[in-house]
Design a protein around this motif. Sequence first.
Motif, PDB file in Angstrom:
ATOM      1  N   GLY A 106      -6.304  -3.281 -13.022  1.00 26.72           N
ATOM      2  CA  GLY A 106      -5.896  -4.789 -12.834  1.00 26.72           C
ATOM      3  C   GLY A 106      -4.535  -5.170 -12.352  1.00 26.72           C
ATOM      4  O   GLY A 106      -4.367  -6.096 -11.509  1.00 26.72           O
ATOM      5  N   GLU A 107      -3.572  -4.315 -12.592  1.00 24.53           N
ATOM      6  CA  GLU A 107      -2.152  -4.644 -12.292  1.00 24.53           C
ATOM      7  C   GLU A 107      -1.337  -3.313 -12.602  1.00 24.53           C
ATOM      8  O   GLU A 107      -1.820  -2.342 -13.262  1.00 24.53           O
ATOM      9  CB  GLU A 107      -1.756  -5.819 -13.111  1.00 24.53           C
ATOM     10  CG  GLU A 107      -1.861  -5.544 -14.622  1.00 24.53           C
ATOM     11  CD  GLU A 107      -1.220  -6.710 -15.742  1.00 24.53           C
ATOM     12  OE1 GLU A 107       0.016  -7.380 -15.290  1.00 24.53           O
ATOM     13  OE2 GLU A 107      -1.965  -6.907 -16.490  1.00 24.53           O
ATOM     14  N   PRO A 108      -0.060  -3.332 -11.941  1.00 21.98           N
ATOM     15  CA  PRO A 108       0.476  -1.989 -12.141  1.00 21.98           C
ATOM     16  C   PRO A 108       0.777  -1.841 -13.650  1.00 21.98           C
ATOM     17  O   PRO A 108       1.237  -3.098 -14.403  1.00 21.98           O
ATOM     18  CB  PRO A 108       1.750  -2.376 -11.463  1.00 21.98           C
ATOM     19  CG  PRO A 108       1.482  -3.319 -10.362  1.00 21.98           C
ATOM     20  CD  PRO A 108       0.368  -4.177 -10.904  1.00 21.98           C
TER      21      PRO A 108
ATOM     22  N   GLN B 117     -10.260  -3.050  -6.094  1.00 19.11           N
ATOM     23  CA  GLN B 117     -10.066  -4.402  -5.832  1.00 19.11           C
ATOM     24  C   GLN B 117     -11.707  -4.937  -6.047  1.00 19.11           C
ATOM     25  O   GLN B 117     -12.677  -4.028  -6.055  1.00 19.11           O
ATOM     26  CB  GLN B 117      -9.895  -4.866  -4.873  1.00 19.11           C
ATOM     27  CG  GLN B 117      -8.359  -4.144  -4.194  1.00 19.11           C
ATOM     28  CD  GLN B 117      -7.835  -4.612  -3.029  1.00 19.11           C
ATOM     29  OE1 GLN B 117      -8.836  -4.079  -2.044  1.00 19.11           O
ATOM     30  NE2 GLN B 117      -6.784  -5.116  -2.733  1.00 19.11           N
ATOM     31  N   THR B 118     -11.887  -6.267  -6.281  1.00 17.72           N
ATOM     32  CA  THR B 118     -13.168  -6.840  -6.176  1.00 17.72           C
ATOM     33  C   THR B 118     -13.850  -6.500  -4.933  1.00 17.72           C
ATOM     34  O   THR B 118     -15.063  -6.123  -5.023  1.00 17.72           O
ATOM     35  CB  THR B 118     -13.145  -8.457  -6.300  1.00 17.72           C
ATOM     36  OG1 THR B 118     -12.578  -8.707  -7.430  1.00 17.72           O
ATOM     37  CG2 THR B 118     -14.488  -8.951  -6.235  1.00 17.72           C
TER      38      THR B 118
ATOM     39  N   THR C 257      -5.671  -4.163   2.235  1.00 16.03           N
ATOM     40  CA  THR C 257      -5.683  -4.293   0.842  1.00 16.03           C
ATOM     41  C   THR C 257      -4.748  -5.455   0.483  1.00 16.03           C
ATOM     42  O   THR C 257      -5.255  -6.045  -0.710  1.00 16.03           O
ATOM     43  CB  THR C 257      -5.416  -3.138   0.107  1.00 16.03           C
ATOM     44  OG1 THR C 257      -3.905  -2.724   0.318  1.00 16.03           O
ATOM     45  CG2 THR C 257      -6.137  -1.617   0.519  1.00 16.03           C
TER      46      THR C 257
ATOM     47  N   ILE D  54       1.217   1.884  -6.674  1.00 21.13           N
ATOM     48  CA  ILE D  54       0.999   0.391  -6.161  1.00 21.13           C
ATOM     49  C   ILE D  54       2.187  -0.311  -6.550  1.00 21.13           C
ATOM     50  O   ILE D  54       2.430  -0.277  -7.900  1.00 21.13           O
ATOM     51  CB  ILE D  54      -0.358  -0.113  -6.773  1.00 21.13           C
ATOM     52  CG1 ILE D  54      -1.511   0.802  -6.475  1.00 21.13           C
ATOM     53  CG2 ILE D  54      -0.258  -1.440  -5.967  1.00 21.13           C
ATOM     54  CD1 ILE D  54      -1.895   1.062  -5.035  1.00 21.13           C
TER      55      ILE D  54
ATOM     56  N   ARG E 102       1.360  -7.069  -4.734  1.00 16.16           N
ATOM     57  CA  ARG E 102       0.651  -7.776  -3.624  1.00 16.16           C
ATOM     58  C   ARG E 102       1.888  -7.990  -2.679  1.00 16.16           C
ATOM     59  O   ARG E 102       2.882  -8.169  -2.901  1.00 16.16           O
ATOM     60  CB  ARG E 102       0.030  -9.033  -4.143  1.00 16.16           C
ATOM     61  CG  ARG E 102      -1.021  -8.995  -5.099  1.00 16.16           C
ATOM     62  CD  ARG E 102      -2.632  -8.383  -4.540  1.00 16.16           C
ATOM     63  NE  ARG E 102      -2.924  -9.029  -3.270  1.00 16.16           N
ATOM     64  CZ  ARG E 102      -3.899  -8.947  -3.096  1.00 16.16           C
ATOM     65  NH1 ARG E 102      -4.628  -8.047  -3.348  1.00 16.16           N
ATOM     66  NH2 ARG E 102      -4.352  -9.489  -1.767  1.00 16.16           N
TER      67      ARG E 102
HETATM   68  C1  6R9 Z   1     -10.310  -4.007 -10.228  1.00 14.73           C
HETATM   69  C2  6R9 Z   1      -9.326  -5.403 -10.002  1.00 14.73           C
HETATM   70  C3  6R9 Z   1      -7.341  -6.486  -7.449  1.00 14.73           C
HETATM   71  C4  6R9 Z   1      -5.743  -6.313  -7.313  1.00 14.73           C
HETATM   72  C5  6R9 Z   1      -5.225  -5.146  -6.351  1.00 14.73           C
HETATM   73  C6  6R9 Z   1      -3.933  -5.117  -7.110  1.00 14.73           C
HETATM   74  C7  6R9 Z   1      -4.227  -5.337  -8.540  1.00 14.73           C
HETATM   75  C8  6R9 Z   1      -5.863  -3.351  -9.568  1.00 14.73           C
HETATM   76  C9  6R9 Z   1      -4.262  -1.939 -10.181  1.00 14.73           C
HETATM   77  C10 6R9 Z   1      -3.497  -2.973  -9.432  1.00 14.73           C
HETATM   78  C11 6R9 Z   1      -1.702  -1.711  -9.685  1.00 14.73           C
HETATM   79  C12 6R9 Z   1      -3.735  -0.773 -10.735  1.00 14.73           C
HETATM   80  N1  6R9 Z   1      -4.512  -3.909  -9.196  1.00 14.73           N
HETATM   81  N2  6R9 Z   1      -5.558  -2.390 -10.406  1.00 14.73           N
HETATM   82  N3  6R9 Z   1      -2.244  -2.903  -9.294  1.00 14.73           N
HETATM   83  N4  6R9 Z   1      -2.371  -0.594 -10.376  1.00 14.73           N
HETATM   84  N5  6R9 Z   1      -4.122   0.171 -11.395  1.00 14.73           N
HETATM   85  O1  6R9 Z   1      -8.433  -5.392 -10.655  1.00 14.73           O
HETATM   86  O2  6R9 Z   1     -10.090  -6.221  -9.076  1.00 14.73           O
HETATM   87  O3  6R9 Z   1      -9.248  -8.577  -9.585  1.00 14.73           O
HETATM   88  O4  6R9 Z   1      -9.768  -8.027  -7.170  1.00 14.73           O
HETATM   89  O5  6R9 Z   1      -7.631  -7.463  -8.427  1.00 14.73           O
HETATM   90  O6  6R9 Z   1      -5.342  -6.057  -8.588  1.00 14.73           O
HETATM   91  O7  6R9 Z   1      -2.809  -5.658  -6.569  1.00 14.73           O
HETATM   92  O8  6R9 Z   1      -5.287  -5.707  -5.013  1.00 14.73           O
HETATM   93  P1  6R9 Z   1      -9.338  -7.715  -8.551  1.00 14.73           P
END
Ligand code: 6R9
Length: 690
Positions: free
Chosen positions: A430-432, A458-459, A541, A555, A558
Amino acid sequence: MEQRLKIVRSHLAPLSGAAHSVVSQTTSAPPGEGGADVARPVSVNYRARSGVNSRDDYERLYRRSIQDPAGFWADFAREFHWERPWRRDHARWNFDRRRGRIETVFFDGGRTNVAYNCLDRHVAAGRGRQTCFLWEGNDIGQDRRMTFEDVREEVCRVANWLKSMGVCKGDAVAIYMPMVCELPIAMLACARIGAVHTVVFGGFSAESLAQRCADCRAKVVITASGGARGSKVVPLKQITDKAVQLAAKDGFQVERVLVLEHGAVPRRQCPWTDARDVWYQDVIPRQSASCPVEWVDSEHPLFLLYTSGSTGKPKGVVHSTGGYMVATAVTTRFVFDLQPGDVYWCTADCGWITGHTYLAYGPLLCGAQSVIFEGVPSHPTPARCWQIVEKYKVRQFYTAPTLIRALEAHDDKFVTGSDRSSLRVLGTVGEPINPRAWNWFFHVVGEGRCPIVDTWWQTETGAAMITPLPGAWPAVPGSATLPFFGVAPVLLDDKGKQLHGATEGILALKQAWPSTIRTVKGDHKRFEETYFATFPGYYFTGDGCRRDADGFYTITGRVDDVINVSGHRVGTAEVESALASHGACTEAAVVGFDHDIKGQGIYAYVSLHDGHEFSDAIRKDLIKTVREQIGAFAAPDVIHWAPGLPKTRSGKIMRRILRKIAAKKDDELGDVSTLADPSVVQGIIELRGK
Ligand code: 6R9
């Protein structure tokens, strides 16, 4: 071109200094001794049942997946039931608008059904009496187990009811429910008859629900009387009523509302419209427990899920049937090393993509037991998560960094008081994840023996894309490490030039994978412009990323105007337009700022019309407006009064400056001379904390 200009270059730098600076170090300071924030490679002795146990094992499969995607994915797809097989040359895609329409096709010619593969296939294989859902209610002591057979029967009942209401193949059904078994059951019921579900997270407001129902023309909404989250009660039926009224005002009529009586809200407390509303408990048990499967083409849409981007209203991301099913099953198996019968817990809500892929579909496709938790991890105490792990003997635990940070803030005794010896694999999404939280998760929760899979996706990608495989190579805290099979990441500079070697750039994907987003509901042009116009030939992305000498990807956050709040995507444009709809507000600009628990918080600059004074009352009212229009999770953490906003002469808001002011880095504002009125900057700084 316009898209390209929107990329926020300053975001290519790590989001926040220490938290995201992943440097391989060889020091081995244990957590708590000055080493907690350090990201050093960590090896764990873990033997994966998936068979991928080294980087060599991985490289072999990876090479094949890139050279022969059709053959690679077909080998896995054969494990499922296909009513009609796919053509030999079943996979094709076009990511380049100069060559025509953007499209992705997998398993062309094949016909299947995801609900059949999730349920009937296991029943046919003699696993009908095996538990597949382990439901844990909000309050301690509430629980329920369901077997594959139980779920199959209930899915058939709901499917039969939907059919009796005239829901046909291809029709959209909205689902707005708490985390109860009936939520994935409703999803599967849609899938069984070829209807397209759109789950709306229970934290969204009536306005958001109305907008989504109208956008996909959902004639039926499935909801509950209410849901319980910790000590809070969410009056879902009441919100649904308001949403239906709002949609009607906009010219869209929801025809039926199916309501599960649940939790803290009894029947008599629900607003009711006889001609439209029915109680789940009154109609569903009377339906037949068998329902023929609707076989659909591989490219038939399975579901829509709305997500926020940098501009405009949320987009309905469309996922396919065959490709989504296969990518979901294969990633679940390899990433979590999931085998039939495993007890697996993903803490996500079904309202998000993680809940779709890794709570509902993935575990069922793999024949596992999936824990469904209705409540919040800190209720009634911060020990709840680990009590659940102990109670069900959870083997794989998948969660979000925000939850880890929230639990880390409490005494470790809340963790160590429960037996976690069943845990084998830990995951985040979901996030770093900052190295400190990673280290705590690894050492305290996992007792230093469970690999952590930090999954980036991502979604729109539908399934995990860049991710460690448990035990196959040493983890680096904060790094998602290597691309999953079939995933071809590239790093680009802001002109779209491909960068090679150890470097940092914008993350793009150059070939399709089975669960690629197929389109945006009702707007293929917007789909192409959002994801394929920025860098011709690549899927964009929206994320910045660093690649190190080992080829590991980290990552950085954004690069567009999307804020990641507790792992939830919030579009700045949406929050700004909600604020601007308030009668007192002239204009608003929203940026993200580093937040200890949520990762990023929402920081809003607001200017008021003449005659309105900055006051706490207006502040509260503005926040309420955002809650009502989007949902509580999008409420600004800070409202900073602004006499005016810093704009270029062409009228563009300079968010770079606003980000620096929010971060209290006033000495790093850079050149403000290009502003139409440079004096507004000082005016804003003077109002900090007011
Ligand atoms: C599955 C999900 C996508 C955005 C993605 C990015 C961030 C998701 C991450 C991550 C760093 C990770 N993101 N996983 N950043 N490390 N392991 O979360 O989907 O709600 O669409 O969000 O989340 O920025 O572009 P969604």
